[in-house]
Write an enzyme that holds these catalytic residues in place. Structure first.
Site, PDB file in Angstrom:
ATOM      1  N   ARG A 169       0.847  -1.205   0.000  1.00  0.00           N
ATOM      2  CA  ARG A 169       0.000   0.000   0.000  1.00  0.00           C
ATOM      3  C   ARG A 169       0.880   1.251   0.000  1.00  0.00           C
ATOM      4  NH1 ARG A 169      -3.218  -3.744   2.535  1.00  0.00           N
ATOM      5  NH2 ARG A 169      -5.074  -4.148   1.286  1.00  0.00           N
ATOM      6  N   ASP A 198      -0.343  -6.359  -3.477  1.00  0.00           N
ATOM      7  CA  ASP A 198      -1.775  -6.148  -3.233  1.00  0.00           C
ATOM      8  C   ASP A 198      -2.361  -5.404  -4.428  1.00  0.00           C
ATOM      9  OD1 ASP A 198      -4.386  -5.517  -1.925  1.00  0.00           O
ATOM     10  OD2 ASP A 198      -3.387  -6.307  -0.160  1.00  0.00           O
ATOM     11  N   HIS A 268      -6.863  -9.620  -3.791  1.00  0.00           N
ATOM     12  CA  HIS A 268      -5.860  -8.580  -3.493  1.00  0.00           C
ATOM     13  C   HIS A 268      -4.762  -8.603  -4.546  1.00  0.00           C
ATOM     14  CE1 HIS A 268      -7.311  -6.891   0.312  1.00  0.00           C
ATOM     15  NE2 HIS A 268      -7.697  -8.114   0.633  1.00  0.00           N
ATOM     16  N   ASP A 331      -7.161 -14.064   1.594  1.00  0.00           N
ATOM     17  CA  ASP A 331      -8.234 -13.348   2.299  1.00  0.00           C
ATOM     18  C   ASP A 331      -9.071 -12.529   1.326  1.00  0.00           C
ATOM     19  OD1 ASP A 331      -5.949 -11.737   1.824  1.00  0.00           O
ATOM     20  OD2 ASP A 331      -6.730 -10.204   3.174  1.00  0.00           O
ATOM     21  N   GLU A 332     -10.285 -12.255   1.753  1.00  0.00           N
ATOM     22  CA  GLU A 332     -11.149 -11.245   1.132  1.00  0.00           C
ATOM     23  C   GLU A 332     -11.201 -11.383  -0.388  1.00  0.00           C
ATOM     24  OE1 GLU A 332     -10.661  -7.773   4.500  1.00  0.00           O
ATOM     25  OE2 GLU A 332      -9.168  -7.818   2.912  1.00  0.00           O
ATOM     26  N   TRP A 398      -6.677 -14.093  11.436  1.00  0.00           N
ATOM     27  CA  TRP A 398      -6.718 -12.632  11.623  1.00  0.00           C
ATOM     28  C   TRP A 398      -8.102 -12.136  11.987  1.00  0.00           C
ATOM     29  CZ3 TRP A 398      -9.232  -8.739   8.756  1.00  0.00           C
ATOM     30  CH2 TRP A 398      -9.906  -9.166   7.593  1.00  0.00           C
ATOM     31  N   TYR A 423      -3.282  -5.704  15.378  1.00  0.00           N
ATOM     32  CA  TYR A 423      -3.101  -4.870  14.179  1.00  0.00           C
ATOM     33  C   TYR A 423      -2.585  -3.490  14.593  1.00  0.00           C
ATOM     34  CZ  TYR A 423      -4.904  -7.902  10.443  1.00  0.00           C
ATOM     35  OH  TYR A 423      -5.062  -8.897   9.506  1.00  0.00           O
ATOM     36  N   PHE A 424      -1.309  -3.295  14.366  1.00  0.00           N
ATOM     37  CA  PHE A 424      -0.679  -2.052  14.822  1.00  0.00           C
ATOM     38  C   PHE A 424      -1.008  -0.860  13.920  1.00  0.00           C
ATOM     39  CE2 PHE A 424       3.143  -4.094  17.292  1.00  0.00           C
ATOM     40  CZ  PHE A 424       2.242  -4.725  18.125  1.00  0.00           C
ATOM     41  N   TRP A 471      -0.480  -2.774   8.528  1.00  0.00           N
ATOM     42  CA  TRP A 471      -0.982  -2.464   7.186  1.00  0.00           C
ATOM     43  C   TRP A 471      -0.810  -0.971   6.947  1.00  0.00           C
ATOM     44  CZ3 TRP A 471      -1.949  -6.742   4.515  1.00  0.00           C
ATOM     45  CH2 TRP A 471      -2.250  -7.910   5.220  1.00  0.00           C
ATOM     46  N   THR A 472      -0.482  -0.602   5.703  1.00  0.00           N
ATOM     47  CA  THR A 472       0.020   0.762   5.539  1.00  0.00           C
ATOM     48  C   THR A 472      -0.825   1.662   4.625  1.00  0.00           C
ATOM     49  OG1 THR A 472       1.495   0.001   3.780  1.00  0.00           O
ATOM     50  CG2 THR A 472       2.386   0.070   6.028  1.00  0.00           C
ATOM     51  N   GLU A 473      -2.125   1.361   4.493  1.00  0.00           N
ATOM     52  CA  GLU A 473      -2.956   2.270   3.691  1.00  0.00           C
ATOM     53  C   GLU A 473      -2.818   3.709   4.187  1.00  0.00           C
ATOM     54  OE1 GLU A 473      -3.944  -0.707   4.834  1.00  0.00           O
ATOM     55  OE2 GLU A 473      -5.606  -1.543   3.674  1.00  0.00           O
TER      56      GLU A 473
HETATM   57  C1  ACM Z   1      -6.318  -8.983   6.373  1.00  0.00           C
HETATM   58  O1  ACM Z   1      -6.189  -8.126   7.251  1.00  0.00           O
HETATM   59  N1  ACM Z   1      -7.179  -8.784   5.388  1.00  0.00           N
HETATM   60  C2  ACM Z   1      -5.565 -10.199   6.399  1.00  0.00           C
END
Ligand code: ACM
Length: 532
Positions: A169, A198, A268, A331-332, A398, A423-424, A471-473
């Site tokens: 991201r 991603d 993703h 995932d997703e 997760w 989740y930091f 995660w770095t969005e």
């Molecule tokens: C995730 O946070 N979608 C693995």
């Protein structure tokens, strides 16, 4: 609990070489520690004595830490003879007692003995000794630092002590990734989950598929920023060459950290589809995504060329990353395109698959067969449970711990990373000052995490350990990453290393100020600790 009170109360610590019984400020807390009278002074008389060849590089690293902390240059020798103040790196007997990663430390006025049965154990002994020195440094005179006399015996609770970084991201360069690895090593993490691909960017050079980085590594803008919710139309991107990644892997290996590569499939993956739209159901065209969220554009497992692509990519990934575990996401994955795809629907008929969940399971099983044939294990997010778990797959749980618990009950290996405690990228302040996602994960909640909660002793055997993710969005810069990482990394370190019985938030907080001082001296910006 009133964090401020504890912090101001400052019970401290190893910060000064005081009397027996005083609290040492080590994080993660060792299994056993005992303070003795007296102290050992690291001065020009001290020398490191590596009693095994494999300990020499660790001795060199320890000498570097001593130089950084005390200003002293200490010699490294193979023999103790003639040395008044040895810091011995000794081979311990009793691998059974210390395990693959355990160690002992004895500090006496006339010498120090670090002992381990393995280089990894010796590395952790050196990390601990460096922490003792660092804690002592503020009180030090110019050319010497004194460490309190003590005994430590220590080994980790979990084999998988993981930390993740999303470089898809937002991209973080090799220099910062090495610094990040240093942070992990300083707190005895041994797995670095490097999340490389991603929808918004593909960050690993694949020689067979050059458009992945020519096209897939670059997006035309970023839709939304954390600070104003607005976006920009600035071209953004970057990637690692395989040469860069080999350098990162070697750097991590010297610090006893395995780099587990993360390659997202079949979802993703819009950045890959922008480069190779024929892997999708519709044929595209696609752009590298400029938005956050879950893209509907995914690989189509009805197409054989998708498996040729995935196997080609993984062949190069395996060549770069020696990790036994290869993370393939999972995932997703929205089902919209598969439902409308003649390729996906034909595959489901041919293979007798009842629904799209089973189609994803078919995909994962095929990828797993490929990896297993190369001697690697597939690890994926807990969605890979849906439609039936591939026979040897490892589940990274997760969406809470339920998926991990179900997988462990079925005899599968598990890594726990429930988002609500690990989740930091969630903010650590109620005021929700950025950077980060608009969630709330204070230090205390991380510290309260237990990867084995809800599992019987028998089921617990399948839990390799735990991991925190970043995660770095909404995390665009290295300084933002560090701000979110610290001090929660310290809480997670203790969750994954220290015995469950010794978990004590008040005690942890008493050790925290000396650690925060060290971070400050190192120029690391960290989130303020607040009462939740
Ligand atoms: C995730 O946070 N979608 C693995």
């Amino acid at each position: 609990m009133h964090w401020q009170v504890v912090l101001v109360g400052g019970l401290l610590c190893g910060a000064s070489a005081g009397s027996a019984g005083e609290v040492l400020s080590l994080v993660p807390k060792p299994c056993r520690q005992e303070r003795r009278e007296g102290q050992f002074t690291v001065d020009s008389q001290a020398a490191i004595v590596a009693e095994a060849e494999s300990f020499v590089p660790i001795g060199e690293r320890l000498a570097g830490a001593i130089r950084r902390i005390t200003g002293q240059s200490v010699a490294i020798r193979r023999e103790a003879a003639g040395h008044g103040k040895p810091i011995r790196l000794a081979r311990a007997d009793g691998q059974g007692r210390l395990g693959d990663e355990g160690y002992e430390i004895a500090v006496d006025p006339d010498g120090v003995r670090l002992a381990a049965a393995s280089p990894a154990g010796m590395f952790y002994a050196a990390v601990t000794f460096a922490q003792l020195l660092d804690a002592a440094a503020p009180a030090a005179s110019a050319r010497s630092v004194s460490v309190p006399c003590l005994r430590i015996e220590d080994r980790p609770r979990f084999a998988w002590r993981g930390m993740h970084l999303d470089v898809a991201r937002h991209f973080f360069d090799k220099a910062f990734v090495k610094r990040y690895i240093d942070h992990l090593a300083a707190y005895k993490f041994n797995v670095f989950h490097l999340y490389l691909t991603d929808d918004q960017g593909w960050r690993i050079e694949i020689k067979r598929y050059p458009r992945l980085t020519e096209i897939g590594a670059w997006r035309s803008g970023t839709r939304k920023h954390y600070f104003d919710g607005r976006g920009d139309a600035t071209r953004y991107g970057g990637f690692f060459t395989q040469h860069d990644l080999r350098e990162i892997v070697a750097y991590a290996r010297e610090r006893f950290i395995t780099v587990v590569p993360g390659i997202s499939m079949p979802g993703h993956s819009q950045a890959a589809l922008a480069a190779y739209p024929e892997l999708s159901s519709t044929g595209g065209p696609f752009e590298v995504w400029t938005d956050w969220g879950i893209s509907k554009e995914v690989m189509d497992p009805g197409k054989e060329e998708v498996f040729r692509f995935v196997e080609g990519v993984l062949t190069e990934v395996i060549d770069v990353f020696p990790s036994r575990y290869i993370h393939t996401g999972g995932d997703e994955v929205p089902r919209d395109r598969w439902k409308a795809s003649p390729f996906a629907q034909a595959r489901m008929r041919q293979e007798g698959l009842k629904n799209e969940d089973e189609l994803q399971s078919y995909f994962t099983r095929r990828v797993e067969r490929f990896l297993n044939a190369k001697g690697r294990w597939l690890i994926g997010w807990d969605e890979i449970l849906e439609g039936g778990l591939a026979p040897n797959a490892v589940v990274m749980s997760w969406r809470g711990t339920q998926g991990g618990i179900a997988a462990a009950k079925a005899g599968h290996r598990v890594v726990m990373t429930p988002h609500e405690q690990t989740y930091f990228n969630y903010m650590q302040h109620k005021a929700k000052r950025g950077p980060g996602h608009p969630g709330y994960l204070p230090l205390e909640a991380v510290y309260a995490f237990d990867p084995l909660r809800g599992l019987s002793p028998e089921e617990s055997k399948h839990v390799l350990g735990g991991q925190a993710c970043l995660w770095t969005e909404y995390v665009p810069t290295p300084a933002d990453v560090e701000y979110l990482l610290f001090p929660r990394l310290l809480a997670m370190a203790e969750v994954l290393w220290s015995p469950a019985e010794s978990r004590d938030a008040k005690d942890f907080l008493a050790r925290l100020p000396a650690q925060l001082e060290g971070l400050k001296r190192a120029g690391i910006r960290y989130g303020e600790v607040e009462s939740p």
